[in-house]
Design a protein around this motif. Structure first.
Motif, PDB file in Angstrom:
ATOM      1  N   GLN A 148      68.720  68.999  61.218  1.00  0.00           N
ATOM      2  CA  GLN A 148      68.526  67.732  62.124  1.00  0.00           C
ATOM      3  C   GLN A 148      67.536  68.044  63.373  1.00  0.00           C
ATOM      4  O   GLN A 148      66.850  67.163  63.997  1.00  0.00           O
ATOM      5  N   ARG A 172      64.189  65.853  64.504  1.00  0.00           N
ATOM      6  CA  ARG A 172      64.125  65.360  65.911  1.00  0.00           C
ATOM      7  C   ARG A 172      62.661  65.958  66.480  1.00  0.00           C
ATOM      8  O   ARG A 172      62.004  65.167  67.067  1.00  0.00           O
ATOM      9  N   LEU A 217      67.724  67.178  71.442  1.00  0.00           N
ATOM     10  CA  LEU A 217      68.141  67.299  70.107  1.00  0.00           C
ATOM     11  C   LEU A 217      69.457  66.985  70.111  1.00  0.00           C
ATOM     12  O   LEU A 217      69.835  66.641  71.253  1.00  0.00           O
TER      13      LEU A 217
END
Length: 321
Positions: free
Chosen positions: A229, A233, A187
């Motif tokens: 985000q 991912r 991440l």
């Protein structure tokens, strides 16, 4: 026997929990932090239905306070700097070997006596053979699902203040060689104002094989883009994302603090979730309860512990059965 640590939901023999021991570090928050740690320990112990609690204290004064607040616990007196045993304690797989990594005070921020070898001393007390690895790794920087898959953040493990000479590929190779993790889900960044440089245990937690819990935040949440985000991912990496609430914007002395429900601890009988007086506290506890129906989810305030920078997961390190 596998070198890969068991997932946190696998049975535990005991758990180390750090107990606030240095008044100069906690100042006016010391008594409240001790009360919160004792409440957490009691929830994990669950009246003897959970697991053995080993409260780690740094001196005799703290030992007496721990005995008063948590008489059910075994008190372990070992000098240390601060209570974040997830990072300084040993990582134990399913054998008698404890993996111990270098600790540099979260990138040189907090260099406190005793933190660099507390993990080795605790492991030796339990009769574990200590296997030392000469690179910086904190337990809160990684989370595994027991299959060889581990999640971490680039902000932490690729930070030049940890292992400046190691590339991404070299770190992946060391995770495989030292802990048996053959797949790494990277991440990006961790939470805003997290002095650990983005530990993943405040951002995303495995709640099953290939199932990763990640918060969802609103527009007023300082971390809503970080969560978004991270979820993108994770899905791109083939992981099932389980959305859970975020406490949103939590302030301490008008400054945003890295409050997160993800810093829960998965015990034998209980899931202990930190709460902060935020609107979604109860919703978060209910949703985490639904992920672990065989255990009881308990929400406990962790405001004073958070003044030190972490919460329940950060102060604990389980010993697998």
């Amino acid at each position: 026997m596998s070198r890969t640590p068991k997932p946190e939901w696998a049975p535990h023999k005991a758990v180390w929990i750090g107990f606030p021991s240095h008044p100069e570090l906690w100042q006016e928050d010391l008594d409240e932090a001790r009360d919160e740690v004792a409440a957490f320990a009691a929830a994990v112990h669950a009246g003897g239905k959970g697991e053995q609690v080993l409260l780690v204290v740094a001196d005799d004064e703290a030992a007496e306070a721990a005995k008063r607040l948590a008489g059910f616990a075994q008190i372990v007196v070992e000098p240390f700097g601060d209570i974040w045993l997830r990072d300084t304690g040993p990582i134990i797989a399913g054998d008698r070997v404890a993996r111990s990594f270098r600790f540099n005070g979260w990138g040189g921020k907090y260099d406190l006596p005793g933190d660099d070898d507390i993990g080795q001393r605790l492991a030796a007390q339990r009769g574990k053979r200590v296997e030392r690895h000469d690179w910086v790794l904190e337990g809160g920087a990684i989370d595994g699902d027991g299959t060889g898959l581990v999640v971490t953040t680039e902000q932490c493990l690729l930070n030049p203040n940890r292992n400046p000479g190691l590339s991404r590929a070299e770190i992946e190779a060391r995770l495989a060689a030292d802990l048996g993790y053959d797949r790494v889900l990277w991440l990006g960044n961790g939470l805003h104002n997290d002095h650990t440089d983005g530990h993943v245990d405040n951002l995303a937690r495995f709640v099953g094989e290939g199932r990763l819990a990640i918060p969802v935040g609103g527009d007023n949440d300082p971390n809503w883009q970080v969560y978004q985000q991270a979820a993108q991912r994770a899905r791109a990496g083939g992981v099932t994302v389980v959305p859970v609430p975020s406490p949103g914007r939590v302030l301490r002395d008008e400054e945003i603090v890295p409050a997160s429900y993800m810093n829960f601890y998965i015990g034998n009988a209980s899931i202990v979730v930190p709460i902060y007086g935020a609107p979604d506290d109860n919703v978060a506890v209910r949703e985490i309860q639904a992920l672990f129906p065989e255990r009881r989810a308990i929400g406990l305030r962790a405001d004073a512990i958070l003044t030190g920078g972490g919460s329940f997961h950060c102060i604990s390190q389980q010993i697998p059965a």
